[in-house]
Design a protein around this motif. Structure first.
Motif, PDB file in Angstrom:
ATOM      1  N   ASN A 150      11.759  33.891 -11.995  1.00 29.75           N
ATOM      2  CA  ASN A 150      12.196  33.225 -13.225  1.00 29.75           C
ATOM      3  C   ASN A 150      11.058  33.189 -14.234  1.00 29.75           C
ATOM      4  O   ASN A 150      11.258  33.436 -15.424  1.00 29.75           O
ATOM      5  CB  ASN A 150      12.681  31.814 -12.906  1.00 29.75           C
ATOM      6  CG  ASN A 150      13.180  31.088 -14.131  1.00 29.75           C
ATOM      7  OD1 ASN A 150      12.408  30.501 -14.889  1.00 29.75           O
ATOM      8  ND2 ASN A 150      14.488  31.138 -14.339  1.00 29.75           N
ATOM      9  N   HIS A 206      19.538  38.302 -14.538  1.00 26.68           N
ATOM     10  CA  HIS A 206      19.980  38.066 -13.158  1.00 26.68           C
ATOM     11  C   HIS A 206      18.792  37.780 -12.245  1.00 26.68           C
ATOM     12  O   HIS A 206      18.866  36.920 -11.350  1.00 26.68           O
ATOM     13  CB  HIS A 206      20.759  39.278 -12.639  1.00 26.68           C
ATOM     14  CG  HIS A 206      22.081  39.480 -13.329  1.00 26.68           C
ATOM     15  ND1 HIS A 206      22.710  40.699 -13.385  1.00 26.68           N
ATOM     16  CD2 HIS A 206      22.871  38.601 -13.995  1.00 26.68           C
ATOM     17  CE1 HIS A 206      23.837  40.581 -14.061  1.00 26.68           C
ATOM     18  NE2 HIS A 206      23.971  39.311 -14.439  1.00 26.68           N
ATOM     19  N   CYS A 207      17.686  38.505 -12.469  1.00 27.28           N
ATOM     20  CA  CYS A 207      16.495  38.284 -11.646  1.00 27.28           C
ATOM     21  C   CYS A 207      15.946  36.867 -11.826  1.00 27.28           C
ATOM     22  O   CYS A 207      15.352  36.301 -10.901  1.00 27.28           O
ATOM     23  CB  CYS A 207      15.410  39.294 -12.003  1.00 27.28           C
ATOM     24  SG  CYS A 207      15.650  40.914 -11.268  1.00 27.28           S
ATOM     25  N   SER A 208      16.132  36.308 -12.988  1.00 28.20           N
ATOM     26  CA  SER A 208      15.573  34.976 -13.249  1.00 28.20           C
ATOM     27  C   SER A 208      16.225  33.902 -12.381  1.00 28.20           C
ATOM     28  O   SER A 208      15.688  32.808 -12.248  1.00 28.20           O
ATOM     29  CB  SER A 208      15.735  34.620 -14.729  1.00 28.20           C
ATOM     30  OG  SER A 208      17.102  34.398 -15.050  1.00 28.20           O
ATOM     31  N   TYR A 209      17.375  34.219 -11.771  1.00 25.33           N
ATOM     32  CA  TYR A 209      18.067  33.250 -10.907  1.00 25.33           C
ATOM     33  C   TYR A 209      17.700  33.407  -9.434  1.00 25.33           C
ATOM     34  O   TYR A 209      18.142  32.626  -8.595  1.00 25.33           O
ATOM     35  CB  TYR A 209      19.582  33.394 -11.054  1.00 25.33           C
ATOM     36  CG  TYR A 209      20.106  33.017 -12.421  1.00 25.33           C
ATOM     37  CD1 TYR A 209      20.174  31.686 -12.825  1.00 25.33           C
ATOM     38  CD2 TYR A 209      20.525  33.998 -13.317  1.00 25.33           C
ATOM     39  CE1 TYR A 209      20.640  31.340 -14.090  1.00 25.33           C
ATOM     40  CE2 TYR A 209      20.989  33.663 -14.585  1.00 25.33           C
ATOM     41  CZ  TYR A 209      21.040  32.338 -14.960  1.00 25.33           C
ATOM     42  OH  TYR A 209      21.501  31.994 -16.210  1.00 25.33           O
ATOM     43  N   SER A 221      14.512  33.456  -7.871  1.00 21.94           N
ATOM     44  CA  SER A 221      13.471  32.540  -7.387  1.00 21.94           C
ATOM     45  C   SER A 221      12.692  32.003  -8.584  1.00 21.94           C
ATOM     46  O   SER A 221      12.773  32.543  -9.695  1.00 21.94           O
ATOM     47  CB  SER A 221      12.516  33.261  -6.425  1.00 21.94           C
ATOM     48  OG  SER A 221      11.737  34.220  -7.129  1.00 21.94           O
ATOM     49  N   ARG A 222      11.934  30.939  -8.301  1.00 19.63           N
ATOM     50  CA  ARG A 222      11.132  30.354  -9.368  1.00 19.63           C
ATOM     51  C   ARG A 222      10.098  31.357  -9.883  1.00 19.63           C
ATOM     52  O   ARG A 222       9.843  31.452 -11.090  1.00 19.63           O
ATOM     53  CB  ARG A 222      10.430  29.096  -8.856  1.00 19.63           C
ATOM     54  CG  ARG A 222       9.576  28.405  -9.910  1.00 19.63           C
ATOM     55  CD  ARG A 222       9.033  27.097  -9.386  1.00 19.63           C
ATOM     56  NE  ARG A 222      10.124  26.168  -9.068  1.00 19.63           N
ATOM     57  CZ  ARG A 222       9.941  24.988  -8.504  1.00 19.63           C
ATOM     58  NH1 ARG A 222       8.720  24.586  -8.177  1.00 19.63           N
ATOM     59  NH2 ARG A 222      10.965  24.212  -8.237  1.00 19.63           N
TER      60      ARG A 222
END
Length: 456
Positions: free
Chosen positions: A40, A31-34, A36-37
């Motif tokens: 991610n 979920h964290c990967s979505y 911010s860059r």
């Protein structure tokens, strides 16, 4: 007015962010990967996924090197294949690895009998064949190993008495499906194990029917007093496959079950069941035999294994010979009986420093729990007039929980063993001396028209 400084995640150094991310579950990390860059990029940090691969899939550096993938990609590969079993996989995989490591050291020929894991397609096809859903913990275990070949000794334990032998094979899923039960009294039950010699199987209930609870495992026991052949009592062995299998593995790898002649014997030893008299120590382990027992009529069959050992530090003049045995038997309804007899199973062992003598005997009761205690009488070899007693510690024999089918009574009844139960009649058969006369009336095939693998 002074300008306010805005704290942005993108401006934080990597080390504290990675430290925070290390506390997240794999789902939260995705979920964290979505967000911010920056997150991610950080959420794919290899050490994060190395820890998750180790926790959920028990993967090592050697596994990663063999795969040639980063830890993140390796986790994704396993999740695509086994993701639906993620809550069961590490527990069952670890149990299988512990069992195989133990067998490699103690029973190496059993290793060759283990079958490679079944595929997801094969398990789904079996579900279509039997018209029932297989529980996820069962499917997960069979993805790791698809049971074992139909050979002796069986992986799920053995028992041997003078004229009786049992060894249970862990069935592969295809053979189990061939024994799937649809008849009244055993409807929607899948065999887990099979014994060539007795026809005995442990079953798993795939639906809550006829007094059974969903996914519990049990030994079926025909009600020999009922006119209805579908009246089948049940000795319960587990509430689900995971508990059933991992409890058994734990007992094997911790040494709870002894290894005798390269086979796993399902004797249970209470660590407090040891008594030392002078230089001689006596310890006792016990086992319940469901294939020789019944709930109706009440007939509960136990075997016990006794180890007599003289200390290696005992002086040579301590050498002695066993003359007789004395038993005090107390049933769960409070009845007490005393039994005496010469020797043990027809033998009069001589004990010298460092010597160990072991023997097995058996007994039957009409109550589900009872205990025995007593002593042996010895004489010194150097002086027959010097006679002394050696204590046999108290040991309890308790049958597993059992339940009656709903067909027998309007309300299903059950029994959960306790050491202080007081609900049964007392009957005792002294098993010392190789006397197995009380096997009378027991259905050795375990079930009327017992299932047997077709190609055996």
């Amino acid at each position: 007015m002074a300008a306010t400084s805005e704290l942005r995640v993108d401006h934080l150094p990597s080390d504290p962010l990675l430290h925070v991310l290390s506390y997240l579950s794999f789902r939260d990390l995705v979920h964290c990967s979505y967000v911010s860059r920056r997150l991610n990029e950080l959420s794919k940090h290899n050490p994060l996924w190395k820890s998750l691969c180790s926790r959920h899939w028990l993967l090592t550096d050697a596994d990663r090197l063999q795969s040639g993938m980063p830890w993140y990609c390796l986790f994704k590969q396993y999740y695509r294949d086994l993701g639906q079993y993620i809550q069961y996989y590490p527990v069952l995989k670890r149990a299988w690895e512990q069992l195989k490591n133990f067998l490699q050291q103690r029973c190496p020929r059993m290793i060759a009998s283990l079958k490679e894991g079944a595929t997801e397609v094969e398990l789904t096809d079996i579900e279509a064949q039997i018209g029932c859903r297989l529980p996820d913990d069962y499917r997960c275990s069979y993805r790791i190993h698809n049971g074992q070949k139909l050979v002796i000794p069986g992986l799920m334990g053995s028992m041997s008495l003078s004229n009786h032998y049992r060894s249970e094979v862990l069935l592969d899923v295809e053979t189990a499906a061939g024994g799937f039960q649809q008849r009244k009294g055993m409807r929607r039950c899948l065999p887990l194990t099979f014994c060539f010699h007795t026809g005995l199987s442990q079953y798993m209930a795939l639906e809550p029917a006829e007094g059974r609870r969903m996914f519990e495992s049990f030994y079926p026991c025909p009600d020999q007093t009922a006119q209805d052949p579908s009246a089948i009592d049940m000795f319960i062995t587990g509430s689900c496959f995971l508990e059933w299998f991992t409890t058994y593995v734990h007992n094997v790898v911790t040494g709870e079950y002894p290894i005798i002649r390269d086979q796993i014997f399902r004797y249970v030893h209470d660590k407090g069941c040891v008594a030392t008299t002078g230089d001689i120590t006596v310890s006792v382990s016990t086992s319940f035999l469901p294939e020789l027992s019944s709930v109706h009529p009440p007939h509960f069959f136990f075997t016990y294994r006794i180890r007599i050992e003289m200390s290696s530090s005992a002086p040579p003049e301590a050498a002695c010979q066993l003359d007789s045995r004395y038993w005090k038997i107390t049933t769960s309804d409070g009845n007490v009986e005393e039994v005496q007899g010469p020797g043990v199973v027809g033998e009069f062992p001589v004990m010298t420093p460092g010597k160990v003598h072991e023997y097995a005997s058996c007994t039957t009761f009409s109550t589900p729990s009872e205990y025995m205690e007593g002593h042996y009488t010895f004489h010194r070899l150097a002086s027959k007039e010097e006679v002394f007693h050696v204590a046999i510690p108290r040991f309890h024999m308790v049958c597993p929980p059992f339940r009656e089918p709903v067909v027998r009574t309007k309300a299903s009844t059950s029994y959960t063993p306790r050491l202080d139960d007081h609900d049964g009649g007392g009957e005792y058969c002294d098993g010392d001396g190789d006397d197995f006369g009380d096997l009378r009336g027991i259905n050795m095939a375990a079930l009327e028209g017992a299932w047997c693998p077709r190609h055996i």
